[in-house]
Design an enzyme around this catalytic site. Structure first.
Site, PDB file in Angstrom:
ATOM      1  N   LYS A  68       0.858  -1.193   0.000  1.00  0.00           N
ATOM      2  CA  LYS A  68       0.000   0.000   0.000  1.00  0.00           C
ATOM      3  C   LYS A  68       0.893   1.241   0.000  1.00  0.00           C
ATOM      4  O   LYS A  68       1.563   1.533   0.983  1.00  0.00           O
ATOM      5  CB  LYS A  68      -0.903   0.051   1.234  1.00  0.00           C
ATOM      6  N   GLY A 116       7.402   4.751   7.722  1.00  0.00           N
ATOM      7  CA  GLY A 116       6.547   5.908   7.975  1.00  0.00           C
ATOM      8  C   GLY A 116       6.827   6.462   9.354  1.00  0.00           C
ATOM      9  O   GLY A 116       7.902   6.243   9.917  1.00  0.00           O
ATOM     10  N   THR A 152       6.642   7.236  13.434  1.00  0.00           N
ATOM     11  CA  THR A 152       6.687   6.375  14.623  1.00  0.00           C
ATOM     12  C   THR A 152       5.271   6.120  15.140  1.00  0.00           C
ATOM     13  O   THR A 152       4.929   5.013  15.550  1.00  0.00           O
ATOM     14  CB  THR A 152       7.581   7.025  15.696  1.00  0.00           C
ATOM     15  N   CYS A 185      13.660  10.853   6.223  1.00  0.00           N
ATOM     16  CA  CYS A 185      13.731  10.288   7.571  1.00  0.00           C
ATOM     17  C   CYS A 185      15.090  10.564   8.197  1.00  0.00           C
ATOM     18  O   CYS A 185      15.196  10.816   9.385  1.00  0.00           O
ATOM     19  CB  CYS A 185      13.444   8.803   7.534  1.00  0.00           C
TER      20      CYS A 185
HETATM   21  P1  NAD Z   1       2.722   8.090   7.941  1.00  0.00           P
HETATM   22  O1  NAD Z   1       3.068   7.262   9.113  1.00  0.00           O
HETATM   23  O2  NAD Z   1       1.704   9.141   8.084  1.00  0.00           O
HETATM   24  O3  NAD Z   1       2.209   7.178   6.744  1.00  0.00           O
HETATM   25  C1  NAD Z   1       3.006   6.149   6.195  1.00  0.00           C
HETATM   26  C2  NAD Z   1       2.110   5.103   5.563  1.00  0.00           C
HETATM   27  O4  NAD Z   1       1.338   4.470   6.592  1.00  0.00           O
HETATM   28  C3  NAD Z   1       1.091   5.665   4.555  1.00  0.00           C
HETATM   29  O5  NAD Z   1       0.985   4.757   3.481  1.00  0.00           O
HETATM   30  C4  NAD Z   1      -0.185   5.703   5.369  1.00  0.00           C
HETATM   31  O6  NAD Z   1      -1.353   5.623   4.586  1.00  0.00           O
HETATM   32  C5  NAD Z   1      -0.038   4.468   6.237  1.00  0.00           C
HETATM   33  N1  NAD Z   1      -0.832   4.451   7.474  1.00  0.00           N
HETATM   34  C6  NAD Z   1      -1.225   5.518   8.224  1.00  0.00           C
HETATM   35  N2  NAD Z   1      -1.947   5.086   9.296  1.00  0.00           N
HETATM   36  C7  NAD Z   1      -1.988   3.733   9.219  1.00  0.00           C
HETATM   37  C8  NAD Z   1      -2.568   2.719  10.037  1.00  0.00           C
HETATM   38  N3  NAD Z   1      -3.234   3.005  11.152  1.00  0.00           N
HETATM   39  N4  NAD Z   1      -2.409   1.439   9.664  1.00  0.00           N
HETATM   40  C9  NAD Z   1      -1.709   1.117   8.545  1.00  0.00           C
HETATM   41  N5  NAD Z   1      -1.157   2.039   7.728  1.00  0.00           N
HETATM   42  C10 NAD Z   1      -1.279   3.327   8.063  1.00  0.00           C
HETATM   43  O7  NAD Z   1       4.099   8.676   7.398  1.00  0.00           O
HETATM   44  P2  NAD Z   1       4.318   9.690   6.197  1.00  0.00           P
HETATM   45  O8  NAD Z   1       3.873  11.039   6.628  1.00  0.00           O
HETATM   46  O9  NAD Z   1       3.770   9.099   4.929  1.00  0.00           O
HETATM   47  O10 NAD Z   1       5.912   9.659   6.041  1.00  0.00           O
HETATM   48  C11 NAD Z   1       6.754  10.430   6.800  1.00  0.00           C
HETATM   49  C12 NAD Z   1       7.325   9.608   7.948  1.00  0.00           C
HETATM   50  O11 NAD Z   1       8.008   8.482   7.408  1.00  0.00           O
HETATM   51  C13 NAD Z   1       8.363  10.353   8.758  1.00  0.00           C
HETATM   52  O12 NAD Z   1       8.170  10.100  10.118  1.00  0.00           O
HETATM   53  C14 NAD Z   1       9.688   9.735   8.283  1.00  0.00           C
HETATM   54  O13 NAD Z   1      10.745   9.828   9.201  1.00  0.00           O
HETATM   55  C15 NAD Z   1       9.283   8.336   8.026  1.00  0.00           C
HETATM   56  N6  NAD Z   1      10.226   7.685   7.108  1.00  0.00           N
HETATM   57  C16 NAD Z   1      11.115   6.783   7.642  1.00  0.00           C
HETATM   58  C17 NAD Z   1      12.069   6.159   6.806  1.00  0.00           C
HETATM   59  C18 NAD Z   1      13.065   5.177   7.365  1.00  0.00           C
HETATM   60  O14 NAD Z   1      13.745   4.495   6.579  1.00  0.00           O
HETATM   61  N7  NAD Z   1      13.213   5.058   8.673  1.00  0.00           N
HETATM   62  C19 NAD Z   1      12.087   6.459   5.436  1.00  0.00           C
HETATM   63  C20 NAD Z   1      11.169   7.386   4.933  1.00  0.00           C
HETATM   64  C21 NAD Z   1      10.229   7.983   5.795  1.00  0.00           C
END
Ligand code: NAD
Length: 490
Positions: free
Chosen positions: A183, A236, A238, A293
């Protein structure tokens, strides 16, 4: 690569299940272009039933296609053809990535698309290099540890580097012999479908790489809870990682890989090459406008060089090249959404109420339709300041200074996050002491960014995550181990 017209890019707007683009009646979302905030497409939201269909089709595809059982070199070759096709379609894929995300076209084609192809090629090479072990058991028995793919794995990706993030999940999953249901973020959904279409065109069996579109609350949750998903990999925030871990536990215990947020320090000692440090630190703030990230968002600098370094940073950050992602002259990315830009506004306001002093930037870059944020430097902050504690996900750098090495290491240690850290010093011993002291999944010394060395895994300590993307570790996370003990007689 050239400028392109955002209204003339063609793409599929549905899910991609069993090798076909599927659209079903039901809930829909408007999707906006970050560059100018214009809604450009409607996205179907996969219901629990659609997710179920995708997982069942993937399960069938694993059985039917022999993806896991055919000679592994065939798997490798199919993935390598896929990588070649991605390169051949670099301009098309790059346009689609630039259209819907924050990635300017020049970077999308040469960085994201080419990196995606190379990443898939890297993982393909594992397909026939995976093996088990013969164990040292008693000699009248023969013991083996055999590794096997899970079957169908699930992945959920963020919006900041849609193609790269997808390739980091799909590459190791497929090389290990799994099928995947992925997804993408609802903010940047379309390039992932094109990636999956190209996989089928390259000869990867239909149903091995499936994409379900939708929100986290509906589609992401359904995927996390599906009993047919044997393993989950998430990148995504934390906060979402916590929800996913819970869902995975509540729905029958499945292993989760979590790549989460960061608040990574840039630790600069007085003996460092300050020009080089300034290049790296400014580069990390400008890259994707800090929406990475691993963004090195906390400068921790030895006091005697603080003024000189801040001056060097100001000169590098004063002029950036914002613009729509479809212009090849654009070098500075938009913020993904108005909502996210407001979040940056709010944290900055709170930080300044708590005493932060603004040295550069601090507000929007106007006149672009979409939200753009000035590179921003904040000094006079304590460890308790909101801008130091919270992941901002924008071009904001806090500045703290220290006297002794010990103080520097202590300030670098964030109470919550431990994704990456940068250390700048001419003293090899100090660099290695930093490696020992810093609680971070990656420590860069005298540089600050990833290279195309996919062998190096990435992942966090503390609330920045569990497990690794990239490297051999990512492939191993897509395998489970079975113990075999055979009585062979005396
Ligand atoms: P997010 O957590 O809002 O969303 C990420 C994904 O999770 C999206 O596809 C979203 O639809 C899905 N999602 C949201 N709620 C969910 C739930 N309850 N159950 C299942 N899926 C759900 O993050 P974002 O705003 O898309 O991305 C930014 C974040 O990602 C930042 O915190 C960043 O640090 C992190 N990130 C981490 C890395 C890494 O390698 N550690 C890499 C890129 C981004």
């Amino acid at each position: 690569m050239r400028d392109f017209n955002p209204d003339s890019v063609a793409f599929a707007k549905g899910h991609f299940i069993a090798g076909a683009v599927i659209d079903e009646p039901g809930e829909r979302l408007s999707v906006a272009r970050p560059s100018d905030a214009v809604d450009y497409a409607e996205l179907p939201v996969a219901s629990v039933e659609t997710v179920d269909r995708a997982v069942k089709d993937a399960t069938e595809a694993v059985k039917r296609s022999g993806w896991a059982t055919r000679p592994p070199r065939e798997r490798a070759r199919a993935m390598q053809r896929w990588a070649e096709l991605i390169e051949a379609k670099a301009e098309e894929l790059g346009q689609l990535e630039a259209l819907g995300s924050t990635r300017p076209i020049a970077q999308a084609v040469t960085g994201d698309v080419m990196g995606t192809a190379e990443g898939i090629r890297f993982f393909s090479e594992y397909a026939d290099k995976l093996g088990g072990e013969v164990a040292a058991t008693r000699t009248d028995h023969f013991g083996m540890i055999v590794s096997e793919p899970y079957g169908v794995v699930g992945a959920i990706t963020p919006w900041n580097f849609p193609l790269s993030m997808a390739s980091w999940k799909v590459g190791p999953a497929l090389a290990a012999g799994n099928a995947i249901v992925l997804k993408p973020s609802e903010l940047t959904p379309f390039s992932t479908v094109r990636l999956a279409q190209l996989a089928v065109e390259a000869g990867i069996p239909a149903g091995i790489f499936n994409v379900v579109q939708g929100t986290g609350a509906v589609t992401g949750d359904a995927l996390s809870r599906h009993p047919g998903i044997a393993k989950l990999s998430f990148t995504g925030s934390t906060r979402t990682g916590i929800a996913i871990m819970k869902a995975a536990a509540e729905s029958g215990i499945k292993p989760v890989t979590l790549e989460l947020g960061g608040k990574s320090p840039q630790l600069v000692f007085a003996d460092a090459d300050l020009d080089k440090a300034a290049d790296c630190i400014a580069g990390s703030l400008i890259a994707n406008a800090g929406q990475a990230c691993v963004a090195g968002s906390r400068l921790i600098v030895q006091r005697q060089v603080a003024d000189a370094l801040v001056a060097a940073l100001k000169s590098r950050l004063a002029h950036v090249a914002p613009g729509p992602t479809w212009k090849s002259s654009t070098g500075f990315a938009p913020i993904i959404s108005e909502l996210q830009a407001r979040r940056i506004d709010t944290i900055l306001a709170r930080s300044r109420e708590q005493g932060a002093e603004l040295l550069l930037g601090g507000s929007r870059i106007e006149g672009h339709g979409g939200a753009f944020y000035q590179p921003t430097l904040l000094a006079g902050v304590t460890t308790e300041n909101a801008a130091v504690r919270e992941e901002i996900f924008g071009p904001v750098l806090t500045i703290q200074s220290f006297e002794t090495e010990e103080e520097g290491f202590a300030l670098a240690d964030h109470p919550e996050y431990g994704l990456a850290a940068g250390v700048y010093t001419a003293d090899l011993g100090r660099g290695l002491r930093a490696v020992r002291q810093l609680k971070a999944g990656t420590v860069w010394i005298n540089r600050y960014s990833r290279t195309l060395d996919f062998i190096l895994p990435t992942g966090g300590y503390k609330s920045s995550g569990i497990g690794k993307d990239l490297g051999r570790q990512a492939v191993e996370a897509n395998l489970r181990h079975k113990t075999v003990l055979i009585d062979i007689g005396a």
